[in-house]
Design an enzyme around this catalytic site. Structure first.
Site, short mmCIF file in Angstrom:
data_model
loop_
_atom_site.label_atom_id
_atom_site.label_comp_id
_atom_site.label_asym_id
_atom_site.label_seq_id
_atom_site.Cartn_x
_atom_site.Cartn_y
_atom_site.Cartn_z
N LYS A 50 -0.56 2.60 14.96
CA LYS A 50 -0.14 2.00 13.69
C LYS A 50 0.45 3.09 12.80
CE LYS A 50 -1.92 -0.91 9.89
NZ LYS A 50 -3.12 -1.49 9.26
N SER A 58 -2.78 -6.38 8.32
CA SER A 58 -1.59 -5.56 8.26
C SER A 58 -1.22 -4.87 9.57
CB SER A 58 -1.79 -4.49 7.19
OG SER A 58 -2.82 -3.60 7.59
N SER A 74 -7.59 -6.19 8.62
CA SER A 74 -6.26 -5.83 9.13
C SER A 74 -6.18 -5.53 10.61
CB SER A 74 -5.71 -4.63 8.35
OG SER A 74 -5.20 -5.07 7.12
#
Ligand SMILES: [Mg+2]
Ligand SMILES: [Zn+2]
Lengths: 94, 496, 480
Positions: free
Chosen positions: B83, B158, B182
């Site tokens: 990420k 996210s 997330s």
């Protein structure tokens, strides 16, 4: 909880965000909505309840006082938009 | 051979490389080819690290040839997606934001260091909501990610890029971060496994902070054994993180067991009734029955303070964020406005206005407001007290239950653009995942079925440091459920 | 009108640790800009602070020295405001629960003792430095500024006093005593000119017991400027009040060159620090054992040492205060005392000639070329009348300049006094013979002739004649 445009302007100044007139109004409305939703928590009786700022009960975490090598000054300014030699350059402050 | 590699789980790929069935470079090339094929539709990555990945895979192959692979290179040659909120030395780290569009960190995050020491090969930096603020990955400056199950839908957020990459076969596994759900919510929406570890189990050093007291790095994988394996790589004490727990290393994978008979699970009423889509609820309830069939006694439990979780979260997280994001000011790194400015104050105001997207500005404003004089007690301090109540509710639950369960997300993947105009409705996507972060406990989401052809996530929560128990239950459930559906994007022909 | 001045101080002392507060960068002063920085003290995305144990220990030590209580559980807070010398745009500091609080520092003024309350001693991190580029070289009128973060993250102890001082002089004495205390503890370099010790002041003037309006003064970089700035401000406020004007609550900047304070313009800064607990750091719960161990490390502090010097060595108060005001000076004195010579004589030599020589050469006492043992020799030479007091001054200067011991100087230069009566008598006889007029004046009881004849004796002996012996010989030979 109704947030006023003056509140938005004051907070924008603290947060150092330039907002257009339209953005101010949008944010004013959205902040009001979120704070309205958050009102439920103000109705909860929390007298005698301590706040939790850390999820875990850790205390006394230290490092020993030992100096270690710093970054290469070229690396320090490698991401800077504006630098003079190895100093960061900023517009006038006052 | 290499066309079959995507969708193999990470442990299988590791075994193939270790047995010299395939080379590390072949594994990397297979994923790069897959990325080239589906990425135009999915957009799971912000920046690909193709050349770097080839180099490091080739390096691993040389090492393997010389028989130099060390014990710590447990997953030598296995590709991974990271990420873009984790700092990668020498490789652009944007956090999905314009303000860091060209930012090249000078150091590696601890989690990145650890996956690299384990021999994995970073394929690229996965897309995300800007600074991890969002539940749909639509708040990325670099454009949204599509859900591999339905390209018109969001992957969740996210960590939507990480979830979509794994679900679309663009990486066998990925690292995500979870502040309010997330990792778990996008894992649920993309039909994969995702885990938020106990706060402090995985170092946050190098994880660009959103809300420091809530953030955790965690694994996002195709199945539970991979999840156990990746957790084993990244977990462990780090002296660079003061909130890191002193814990001896654990072998989650080696200890993984599907023997769960006699365990007790509480079904959280507040997270599995009102506001949950019927299709999600059906799927969830069927999974609870399966769990009972495995000998886990399940009963409903009420944790009343959970009703306040969302409100408390949306004061605490923005408050911390408003402070964490103050450093993005155009002075030392990152984007700086091109506008003619009179002084530094105007430079700050313009840089931040142009560098941050609307959701980030909204949260900075909300957090600044909640902390400002006159409002602190009513908002921030009160939210921290609610947090105590949630911690206490969990504490009471652990007296009676080994784990708590709920759906991971109140809905299946929603349509792109559906909630962007109404932040509050977007915030409600996190209703089931948020209490976990507020209490710092571990939780895992695994797919438990489909609703209208879209995956549904099953959340298992446990007491602090109960990761092994969560993995065991999830492992048992995974085997019993036999969820093996692949998203349509898996077979290129089916996608228009 | 009955005016009374009320002063409180807020002092920041950089702690002399090896490494910074939250990272491993060195705390050395100066250096190329940004050569002592790392991702942590530059506030790079994703970094985390880890507290320096020694900095916590030093702060607790200071708190104990100032008779503060150690807080059982204290936490760090973030103080949020934007400023370019702050890498994170927040400062890690302490807020409602400082490490230590509630102490006092007693100071001896002329004729009275003043107890100054210590509100708190807490720990925080320093900021970087801005260098303003423009014609003026100052922040006003600068075209741009350059940021150097070498100082950013150095541990700072912040000491806040109660508004217990009643004059600029008391504020100065407090600062000197506090500096001495820090020095005795060995936890700070205490260099005001390098900024490792900084002081802001709050000053108000009450009228007939009615509390006045507090004005904050910044930018006082020496004890002298602290005194001058407060004196200026005291006078300014009295004048305003005398004219019936209100004193405005504000922050004022001391302009040392102009000798005035002026209001600090803060066009853009909004003040609302939004303190909240620093989530990246865990609470500090000093265990009792540690606190007791630190208490055991407390050295004799300046005031106690001053009192001991007076009682044990019989030093006059003023000299005792001066010597104990600087630890190294007091240490030097006690080393000299070990020579066995008269402590009062030693103290007077140190406080007088030696300090003058040090100041003249801008040399710290630690680097003094005259060894304490050497000073003992000097005092012994005078006591044994081997040299006169006047000659001793020259010997000391020579010792200071050459690093030679006083005994050696006296020996090499043959400076020892002529103590031998026979030898001196011969000289006196010759002088009487060569100066018959003066000799007869002397015989007639004209005392001024004695001075003349003594001058001749000294000239003839190149100053080495023991003056008392020479005088008595002249008197004996030329008695009326
Ligand atoms: Mg301070
Ligand atoms: Zn540093």
């Amino acid at each position: 909880m109704a947030v006023s445009i003056e509140d938005v302007e004051h907070v924008a100044k603290l947060a150092r965000l330039h907002l257009t007139g339209e953005e101010k109004e949008t944010i004013r409305r959205q902040l009001s909505d979120v704070l309205e939703h958050a009102r439920v928590i103000s109705e909860v009786d929390t007298s005698g309840v301590p706040p939790t700022s850390h999820a875990l009960p850790l205390v006394n975490v230290y490092r020993e006082d030992e100096a270690r090598p710093s970054l290469d000054p070229d690396e320090v300014v490698s991401n800077a938009a504006w630098a003079v030699e190895h100093s960061f350059k900023v517009p006038r402050i006052l | 051979m290499s066309a079959d590699i995507p969708y193999k789980d990470a442990l299988s790929i590791a075994a193939l490389i270790r047995e010299r069935e395939i080379s590390a470079l072949e594994a990397t090339e297979a994923f790069l080819a897959r990325i080239e094929e589906v990425e135009p539709r999915v957009h799971a990555y912000i920046n690909l690290a193709a050349e770097r990945a080839r180099d490091s895979a080739a390096g691993i192959d040389r090492m393997l040839q010389k028989g130099q692979a060390l014990l710590q290179h447990r997953y030598a040659g296995v590709p991974i997606a990271i990420k873009d909120v984790l700092s990668t030395k020498g490789f652009t780290t944007t956090c999905g934001s314009r303000i860091l569009e060209n930012f090249v960190p000078v150091y590696d995050a601890t989690a990145v260091e650890r996956v690299s020491e384990a021999g994995t090969v970073m394929l690229g930096k996965a897309n995300m909501d800007e600074f991890a603020m969002g539940s749909s990955t639509e708040n990325s400056y670099f454009g949204p990610t599509s859900n591999p199950w339905d390209l018109e839908r969001v992957p969740g957020g996210s960590s939507g890029g990480s979830a979509a990459a794994v679900a679309a076969g663009e990486a066998p596994w990925a690292l995500g971060s979870d502040t309010g759900g997330s990792i778990r919510q996008p894992a649920a929406l993309c039909g994969i496994v995702g885990m938020k570890p106990t706060y402090g189990l995985v170092s946050r050093y190098g994880l660009v902070a959103f809300a420091s007291s809530l953030d955790q790095v965690g694994p996002m994988t195709l199945n539970v054994p991979d999840c156990a394996a990746l957790l084993g790589v990244i977990a462990g004490h780090d002296p660079r993180d003061s909130t890191s727990i002193q814990q001896p290393p654990m072998d989650y994978l080696g200890s993984l067991s599907s023997e769960v008979r006699g365990m007790k699970a509480g079904v959280v009423r507040e997270l599995s009734s009102e506001g949950i889509e019927p299709g999600v609820l059906d799927s969830f309830k069927r999974a609870v029955e399966v769990l009972e069939g495995l000998g886990v006694s399940c009963e409903e439990v009420s944790l009343p303070s959970f009703s306040y979780g969302l409100s408390a979260y949306y004061l605490i997280a923005p408050a911390e964020a408003s402070s964490n994001l103050a450093r993005f000011d155009g002075v030392r790194y990152g984007f700086r406005t091109d506008a003619e400015v009179d002084d530094i104050w105007e430079m700050y105001d313009r840089t931040r206005a142009e560098g941050f997207g609307p959701e980030v500005k909204r949260r900075i404003m909300l957090g600044t407001y909640a902390l400002s004089a006159g409002y602190y007690d009513a908002y921030y301090a009160q939210a921290q007290k609610i947090r105590t109540l949630i911690v206490r509710d969990y504490g009471r639950a652990w007296e009676s239950y080994d784990v708590l369960v709920s759906p991971t997300s109140p809905s299946v993947a929603f349509r792109l653009g559906e909630k962007t105009a109404d932040p509050l409705s977007m915030y409600l996507s996190d209703i089931c995942t948020i209490p976990v972060n507020l209490a710092g406990i571990p939780a895992l989401s695994l797919p438990c079925g489909l609703s209208e052809g879209l995956p549904v996530g099953f959340q298992v929560m446990g007491p602090p440091l109960a990761e092994q128990k969560l993995l065991d239950i999830a492992y048992a459930l995974e085997q019993a459920l036999g969820f093996d559906a692949l998203p349509p994007v898996a077979s290129a022909g089916e996608v228009a | 009108m009955g005016f009374e001045t009320v002063i409180g101080l807020e002092i920041h002392a950089e702690l002399a640790t090896e490494s910074k507060m939250f990272c491993g960068c060195s705390t050395d002063f100066g250096g190329e800009p940004n050569s002592r920085t790392c991702p942590v003290c530059l506030g790079h995305p994703g970094v985390l602070p880890v507290a320096n144990r020694e900095a916590v220990a030093s702060t607790i030590l200071l708190g104990l020295a100032l008779r503060c209580a150690v807080t059982p559980r204290s936490v760090f807070h973030r103080k949020n405001y934007f400023y370019p010398d702050m890498p994170k745009n927040f400062q890690i500091s302490q807020y409602d629960v400082p490490l230590t609080s509630g102490g006092t520092l007693s100071m001896d003024m002329e004729g009275y003792t003043r107890e100054v309350g210590i509100t708190r001693v807490h720990l925080e991190e320093d900021t970087g430095k801005s260098i303003h580029i423009g014609e003026s070289g100052r922040i006003h009128g600068a075209d741009f500024s350059l940021e150097d973060f070498n100082r950013a993250g150095i541990p700072l102890a912040e000491i806040v006093t109660e508004p217990d001082m009643r004059s600029p002089e008391e504020a100065r004495v407090f600062m000197q005593l506090l500096r001495a205390t820090l020095e005795y503890l060995g936890i700070s370099d205490c260099k005001m000119e390098e900024g490792s010790l900084r002081c802001d002041a709050n000053i108000s003037v009450s009228v007939d017991g009615r509390p006045g309006t507090k004005v904050e003064i910044k930018n006082m970089n020496s004890f002298r400027s602290l005194f001058r700035a407060l004196s200026f401000e005291e006078e300014r406020q009295r004048t305003e009040l005398g004219l019936g004007h209100e004193v405005v609550q504000e922050t004022r900047h001391w302009d040392d060159a102009a000798g005035v304070t002026h209001p600090l313009r803060s066009k853009e800064e909004a003040f609302d620090y939004r303190y909240f607990p620093e989530p990246d750091l865990v609470p500090i719960e000093p265990d009792l054992e540690w606190v007791e161990e630190l208490r055991g490390r407390l050295p004799e502090l300046p005031r106690a040492r001053r009192n001991r010097f007076e009682a044990e060595y019989g030093l006059p108060g003023e000299i005792s205060a001066m010597l104990t005001g600087e630890k190294a000076l007091a240490d030097y004195f006690e080393e000299a005392v070990a020579s066995g010579q008269d402590p009062v004589a030693l103290a007077k030599w140190i406080a007088g000639d030696l300090v003058a020589l040090l100041n003249e050469a801008v040399v710290p006492i630690q680097a003094c070329p005259v060894h304490p043992r050497g000073l003992g020799e000097l005092v012994a030479l005078v006591a044994q009348r081997i040299i006169s007091g006047k000659m001793a001054k020259d010997v000391l200067r020579e010792a200071f300049e050459t690093g030679k011991g006083p005994e050696r100087i006296v020996r090499e230069k043959g400076l020892a006094q002529i103590e031998d009566e026979g030898e001196l008598e011969a000289v006196v006889d010759r002088v009487i013979e060569e100066n018959p007029d003066a000799a007869s004046d002397m015989r007639e009881g004209k005392e001024q002739a004695l001075k003349f004849l003594m001058g001749r004796v000294m000239k003839a002996t190149r100053g080495k004649a023991n003056p008392e012996l020479a005088t008595s010989l002249i008197r004996k030979k030329l008695s009326p």
